[in-house]
Design a protein around this motif. Structure first.
Motif, mmCIF file in Angstrom:
data_model
loop_
_atom_site.group_PDB
_atom_site.id
_atom_site.type_symbol
_atom_site.label_atom_id
_atom_site.label_comp_id
_atom_site.label_asym_id
_atom_site.label_seq_id
_atom_site.Cartn_x
_atom_site.Cartn_y
_atom_site.Cartn_z
ATOM 1 N N TYR A 52 29.848 -31.616 95.680
ATOM 2 C CA TYR A 52 29.714 -32.803 94.844
ATOM 3 C C TYR A 52 30.327 -33.967 95.613
ATOM 4 N N ILE A 63 34.421 -33.748 87.074
ATOM 5 C CA ILE A 63 33.970 -32.467 87.620
ATOM 6 C C ILE A 63 35.066 -31.416 87.486
ATOM 7 N N LYS A 75 24.177 -31.412 86.604
ATOM 8 C CA LYS A 75 23.699 -31.871 87.921
ATOM 9 C C LYS A 75 23.331 -33.348 87.919
ATOM 10 N N TYR A 82 24.838 -34.189 94.133
ATOM 11 C CA TYR A 82 24.980 -32.734 94.104
ATOM 12 C C TYR A 82 24.178 -32.134 95.249
#
Length: 90
Positions: A52, A63, A75, A82
């Motif tokens: 990420y 996250i 996503k 991503y």
């Protein structure tokens, strides 16, 4: 970087218990140019884990929230790139 990743890939195959635990990586880079270059690098060399690319600490915290609570990470978080593991185009 390519040499390091190649060595790490070899270690993962030799000892998956020790070197195969990396599942997700969060990289915070504020510079748009550096994020672009790193994204291009991962198109050439596939990452070992899901990556990420984020541009600030707030996105990192978002996250991490999902990771710490064992929830699936969406996503489509805004301004987060991503890159799935093994996604090299070559």
């Amino acid at each position: 970087m390519h040499v390091f990743l190649s060595e790490l890939r070899g270690l993962r195959y030799e000892n998956p218990v020790k070197y195969g635990k990396l599942n997700q990586t969060i990289i915070t880079i504020k510079s748009g140019n550096l994020r672009f270059l790193l994204n291009m690098l991962f198109k050439l060399i596939s990452p070992f884990s899901n990556v990420y690319l984020v541009s600030d600490d707030k996105q990192t915290d978002t996250i991490l929230y999902y990771v710490k609570n064992n929830r699936e990470i969406p996503k489509n978080i805004d301004d987060v790139t991503y890159i799935p593991a093994g996604s090299s185009g070559i």
